[in-house]
Design a protein around this motif. Sequence first.
Motif, PDB file in Angstrom:
ATOM      1  N   LEU A 114       0.848  -1.185   0.000  1.00 29.11           N
ATOM      2  CA  LEU A 114       0.000   0.000   0.000  1.00 29.11           C
ATOM      3  C   LEU A 114       0.890   1.244   0.000  1.00 29.11           C
ATOM      4  O   LEU A 114       1.719   1.416   0.893  1.00 29.11           O
ATOM      5  CB  LEU A 114      -0.915   0.004   1.231  1.00 29.11           C
ATOM      6  CG  LEU A 114      -1.801   1.240   1.424  1.00 29.11           C
ATOM      7  CD1 LEU A 114      -2.752   1.415   0.249  1.00 29.11           C
ATOM      8  CD2 LEU A 114      -2.579   1.139   2.738  1.00 29.11           C
ATOM      9  N   LEU A 115       0.728   2.079  -1.008  1.00 22.85           N
ATOM     10  CA  LEU A 115       1.520   3.298  -1.154  1.00 22.85           C
ATOM     11  C   LEU A 115       0.679   4.493  -0.725  1.00 22.85           C
ATOM     12  O   LEU A 115      -0.395   4.734  -1.293  1.00 22.85           O
ATOM     13  CB  LEU A 115       1.972   3.471  -2.601  1.00 22.85           C
ATOM     14  CG  LEU A 115       2.807   2.319  -3.185  1.00 22.85           C
ATOM     15  CD1 LEU A 115       2.984   2.513  -4.688  1.00 22.85           C
ATOM     16  CD2 LEU A 115       4.159   2.233  -2.502  1.00 22.85           C
ATOM     17  N   LEU A 116       1.162   5.228   0.249  1.00 17.99           N
ATOM     18  CA  LEU A 116       0.467   6.412   0.740  1.00 17.99           C
ATOM     19  C   LEU A 116       1.276   7.652   0.394  1.00 17.99           C
ATOM     20  O   LEU A 116       2.507   7.624   0.401  1.00 17.99           O
ATOM     21  CB  LEU A 116       0.275   6.335   2.263  1.00 17.99           C
ATOM     22  CG  LEU A 116      -0.466   5.113   2.807  1.00 17.99           C
ATOM     23  CD1 LEU A 116      -0.521   5.165   4.339  1.00 17.99           C
ATOM     24  CD2 LEU A 116      -1.874   5.021   2.230  1.00 17.99           C
ATOM     25  N   GLY A 117       0.588   8.737   0.112  1.00 22.32           N
ATOM     26  CA  GLY A 117       1.289   9.986  -0.195  1.00 22.32           C
ATOM     27  C   GLY A 117       0.393  10.954  -0.941  1.00 22.32           C
ATOM     28  O   GLY A 117      -0.608  10.550  -1.548  1.00 22.32           O
ATOM     29  N   GLU A 118       0.762  12.220  -0.892  1.00 19.07           N
ATOM     30  CA  GLU A 118      -0.011  13.248  -1.581  1.00 19.07           C
ATOM     31  C   GLU A 118       0.077  13.063  -3.098  1.00 19.07           C
ATOM     32  O   GLU A 118       0.966  12.376  -3.599  1.00 19.07           O
ATOM     33  CB  GLU A 118       0.515  14.640  -1.195  1.00 19.07           C
ATOM     34  CG  GLU A 118       0.381  14.954   0.281  1.00 19.07           C
ATOM     35  CD  GLU A 118       1.026  16.289   0.638  1.00 19.07           C
ATOM     36  OE1 GLU A 118       1.445  17.027  -0.283  1.00 19.07           O
ATOM     37  OE2 GLU A 118       1.121  16.591   1.845  1.00 19.07           O
ATOM     38  N   SER A 119      -0.835  13.688  -3.803  1.00 16.96           N
ATOM     39  CA  SER A 119      -0.797  13.639  -5.270  1.00 16.96           C
ATOM     40  C   SER A 119       0.507  14.255  -5.779  1.00 16.96           C
ATOM     41  O   SER A 119       0.944  15.295  -5.288  1.00 16.96           O
ATOM     42  CB  SER A 119      -1.983  14.414  -5.852  1.00 16.96           C
ATOM     43  OG  SER A 119      -3.192  13.787  -5.514  1.00 16.96           O
ATOM     44  N   GLY A 120       1.118  13.591  -6.750  1.00 20.26           N
ATOM     45  CA  GLY A 120       2.337  14.119  -7.344  1.00 20.26           C
ATOM     46  C   GLY A 120       3.623  13.724  -6.649  1.00 20.26           C
ATOM     47  O   GLY A 120       4.696  14.184  -7.039  1.00 20.26           O
ATOM     48  N   THR A 121       3.569  12.851  -5.650  1.00 19.07           N
ATOM     49  CA  THR A 121       4.789  12.474  -4.923  1.00 19.07           C
ATOM     50  C   THR A 121       5.557  11.340  -5.587  1.00 19.07           C
ATOM     51  O   THR A 121       6.709  11.098  -5.251  1.00 19.07           O
ATOM     52  CB  THR A 121       4.464  12.065  -3.472  1.00 19.07           C
ATOM     53  OG1 THR A 121       3.410  11.080  -3.480  1.00 19.07           O
ATOM     54  CG2 THR A 121       4.024  13.257  -2.654  1.00 19.07           C
ATOM     55  N   GLY A 122       4.919  10.625  -6.523  1.00 15.50           N
ATOM     56  CA  GLY A 122       5.620   9.557  -7.223  1.00 15.50           C
ATOM     57  C   GLY A 122       5.168   8.160  -6.848  1.00 15.50           C
ATOM     58  O   GLY A 122       5.935   7.199  -6.974  1.00 15.50           O
ATOM     59  N   LYS A 123       3.913   8.019  -6.419  1.00 17.06           N
ATOM     60  CA  LYS A 123       3.422   6.697  -6.012  1.00 17.06           C
ATOM     61  C   LYS A 123       3.439   5.713  -7.185  1.00 17.06           C
ATOM     62  O   LYS A 123       3.769   4.542  -7.017  1.00 17.06           O
ATOM     63  CB  LYS A 123       2.009   6.816  -5.426  1.00 17.06           C
ATOM     64  CG  LYS A 123       1.929   7.676  -4.168  1.00 17.06           C
ATOM     65  CD  LYS A 123       0.551   7.637  -3.523  1.00 17.06           C
ATOM     66  CE  LYS A 123      -0.503   8.318  -4.360  1.00 17.06           C
ATOM     67  NZ  LYS A 123      -0.273   9.780  -4.481  1.00 17.06           N
TER      68      LYS A 123
END
Length: 495
Positions: A219-228
């Motif tokens: 599961l990849l968490l992070g804001e939009s545009g961070t490179g998920k």
Amino acid sequence: MSYRYEERIHYGQGVGDKMTLHNMIQPISTFLRATDSLEDAARAMLETRLDVLPVGDDEGRLIGVFSRSSLYRMILEKAPAHSPIREFMKTEAVTTQLDKLSETTFEQMEQIIQNSHVGSSIIIDSDRRIVGVLTKARVVNALVESKNDLREQMEVMMQVEKPDLLDRSLDVGRIGDKAAVNHPYRAVYTWNHIITRDKAMKQCMSLAAKAARRLTPVLLLGESGTGKELFAHAVHNASNRASGPFITVNCASIPEHLLEAEFFGYEPGAFTGADRAGRIGKFELAHGGTLFLDEIGEMPMSLQAKLLRVLEGKDFFRVGGNRPIQTDVRIISATHAPLEDRIREKTFREDLYYRLHIITLTIPPLRQRKNDILLLANTFIKQLNPILDTNVTGIEEAVQKVLYHHDWPGNIRQLRNVVERGMIMAEQGKISFADLPEEMLPNATEIHGKTVVHAAEKMEIERALRETNGNKAKAARLLGISRSVFYEKLKKYNH
């Protein structure tokens, strides 16, 4: 400050809208009055990034323009900051009537803007009220946005069309046979595509590399545009499924009533409007490989239950089908939404959450990776120079400070767009303060410790150097000052 802001007419271009001159108008939220001061004008130009500002009366009717050359004349004559601009404004201006714009071609408008000597035309209505400005920079921005929209649309088209290609060329029963299938669904990115010096980012990559060697869900968490998505590609390519398909589903972009068919496929005649031959779904396409569920937090509850059943039972039914289909898929999911909050709000299943987040990676936002900002920006310059046909060599020190201290709410995606826009505006040499988009401008009265008047003067010097390809003698003549005075100003602003 006595100049006022007024919202008159808003023009904008939505995705899919036809690009017209109307779409490219920059609505005027600022116009000067003849009684405004040098400081007012300097601040307005810094905030709007316009080379010419309209001057209006109390009713907003155009009575003249105030250009950067007018501003620089006031600075050269050492006019006090509170001096009114009345004696320096020009009463003649290149204008275009709004109701005539639809009859004007792009070529004609280009000629109008070139003849204005300031790279813009003031748009007015039939009563000479100020409506907006059409600038060269606005046209460039519109073209960049159009290109980005086209790129996004092409990606969507490719995602939609690929199942058709597979339907026509492959036997569904052989999808799991990697030796027999030369599938087109390859992951593109590897760890080498993730550019970083940041310690937290490297730790995240290290954990992801360990997870890649297993079949455990990630599961990849992070804001939009961070490179998920880059991480998802890299995890797949580092796994023993690297030769298998990598299938992406954006759970937020597919209508809810089509999601089940998108995931599981459907039999011929399963519903009105269905393909007569039926359609295989993403789970079948991803058999033997990886299924990347982007924006998993936006998945409807009804589909979450079915996804959980597939993860636990390893089989599913097509829509309208009665035969179970076995699946062997590795799941990588990503979201910018706080799933714990969604669980409390009863919009995300807790049991599915625990199935997905065995290995959870939180990708830090760009504002927490300050040392990566300039590293990424310079990498983008190298990548984009041959694409944009530019010869940009770097970023001026003052601009580097602006980039470093910006919050970057859009993260790496926003940084790349800012660099691309700056390169288009600069074309060669270094990206300067004048090449930045409006949202990058600080709202404070002072910029880099200099007053707004000094900042405006520095910007004018940079523009003269850029227009003369760095020829200092020509730049001095363009500004109407002696070479010795020009060199003094270069020294003053550390050029």
